[in-house]
Scaffold this motif. Structure first.
Motif, short mmCIF file in Angstrom:
data_model
loop_
_atom_site.label_atom_id
_atom_site.label_comp_id
_atom_site.label_asym_id
_atom_site.label_seq_id
_atom_site.Cartn_x
_atom_site.Cartn_y
_atom_site.Cartn_z
N ASN A 1 -1.79 4.25 -12.41
CA ASN A 1 -3.03 5.65 -12.33
C ASN A 1 -3.20 6.41 -13.42
O ASN A 1 -4.30 6.82 -13.36
N HIS B 1 -0.77 2.95 -4.70
CA HIS B 1 -1.99 3.87 -4.05
C HIS B 1 -2.51 4.72 -5.34
O HIS B 1 -1.92 5.02 -6.41
N ARG B 2 -3.64 5.08 -5.10
CA ARG B 2 -4.31 6.15 -5.98
C ARG B 2 -3.34 7.59 -5.94
O ARG B 2 -3.15 7.94 -4.77
N GLU B 3 -3.30 7.92 -7.08
CA GLU B 3 -2.60 9.43 -7.08
C GLU B 3 -3.43 10.30 -7.87
O GLU B 3 -3.98 10.09 -8.66
N ALA C 1 -10.35 2.44 -5.34
CA ALA C 1 -9.31 2.11 -4.26
C ALA C 1 -9.68 2.00 -2.82
O ALA C 1 -8.90 1.17 -2.35
N ASN C 2 -10.84 2.25 -2.66
CA ASN C 2 -11.12 2.17 -1.16
C ASN C 2 -11.91 0.70 -0.83
O ASN C 2 -12.22 0.57 0.24
N GLY D 1 0.79 -1.19 -0.02
CA GLY D 1 -0.01 -0.05 -0.02
C GLY D 1 0.86 1.16 -0.04
O GLY D 1 0.21 2.42 -0.45
N GLU D 2 1.94 1.27 0.66
CA GLU D 2 2.95 2.25 0.32
C GLU D 2 3.29 2.79 -0.92
O GLU D 2 3.66 3.87 -1.25
N SER E 1 -5.99 -1.12 -6.17
CA SER E 1 -5.18 -0.19 -5.17
C SER E 1 -5.08 1.06 -5.44
O SER E 1 -4.94 2.08 -4.93
N CYS E 2 -4.84 1.27 -6.89
CA CYS E 2 -4.47 2.55 -7.59
C CYS E 2 -5.66 3.16 -8.02
O CYS E 2 -5.66 4.07 -8.72
N ARG F 1 3.40 2.24 -10.93
CA ARG F 1 2.31 2.82 -10.04
C ARG F 1 1.78 4.08 -11.01
O ARG F 1 0.48 4.05 -11.01
#
Length: 185
Positions: free
Chosen positions: A109, A34-36, A183-184, A30-31, A131-132, A105
């Motif tokens: 995204n 993730h979504r940007e 992402a959530n 997750g680090e 996750s992204c 990533r």
């Protein structure tokens, strides 16, 4: 004690060994994934080792007919054949292995959706995409059935055929997808 990375594999363990297995899904970093904010989702994406069972050939054939932008990211023994298959399709870009996960990533995204045509034990690539905030268009088999939530985090297609992928992409285009919600999930 038997452990499996998905219900798909736990079912195989039960079938072949007549034993129950505890399912422990592989974690997504997750680090890293993730979504940007600020990415324009302009292309479709397929990511993975270029191996025959991944069925990226079907993705290329579908997108040659769709005339939509596709980025195919990865390396492996099938890469030269896949590049040859994509010749004449200016919307398809084959990108070699990406060593820096932050670049991967960014690809996730920037994608409208990840195309996932293979049967995987789990399917970490699909989990990373979600996750992204990137929806997944997946073949309804294997671990993808545990990762993709139909209509929420992506869509399924039922046959490993270019026509089935193309139909799912067209269906996908007629729906609204919210990266934050995905992402959530």
């Amino acid at each position: 004690l038997y452990m499996a990375n998905s219900k798909f594999i736990a079912n195989k363990i039960e079938k072949y060994y007549n034993r129950e297995a505890v399912v422990v899904h592989p974690p997504v970093d997750g680090e890293m994934f993730h979504r940007e904010e600020g990415h324009k989702r302009k292309y479709f994406l397929a990511v993975g080792r270029m191996l025959h069972y991944k069925r990226f050939d079907l993705v290329i054939d579908a997108f040659k007919k769709l005339h939509l932008p596709l980025k195919l990211v990865g390396t492996g023994p099938e890469l030269a054949m896949l590049r040859e298959r994509a010749v004449g399709a200016p919307d398809i870009e084959c990108i070699d292995y990406v060593a820096d996960e932050s670049v991967l990533r960014a690809y996730y995204n920037g994608a409208r959706a990840l195309i996932f045509p293979q049967v995987e034990d789990f399917g970490l690539v699909a989990a990373e995409a979600i996750s992204c905030g990137t929806p997944v268009i997946a073949y309804r088999a294997g671990g993808a059935k545990e990762i993709v939530s139909e209509g929420k985090t992506g869509l399924f297609f039922n046959e490993q055929k270019p026509e089935a992928i193309a139909a799912a992409v067209k269906d996908f285009m007629h729906r609204r997808w919210d990266p934050r919600t995905i992402a959530n999930e």
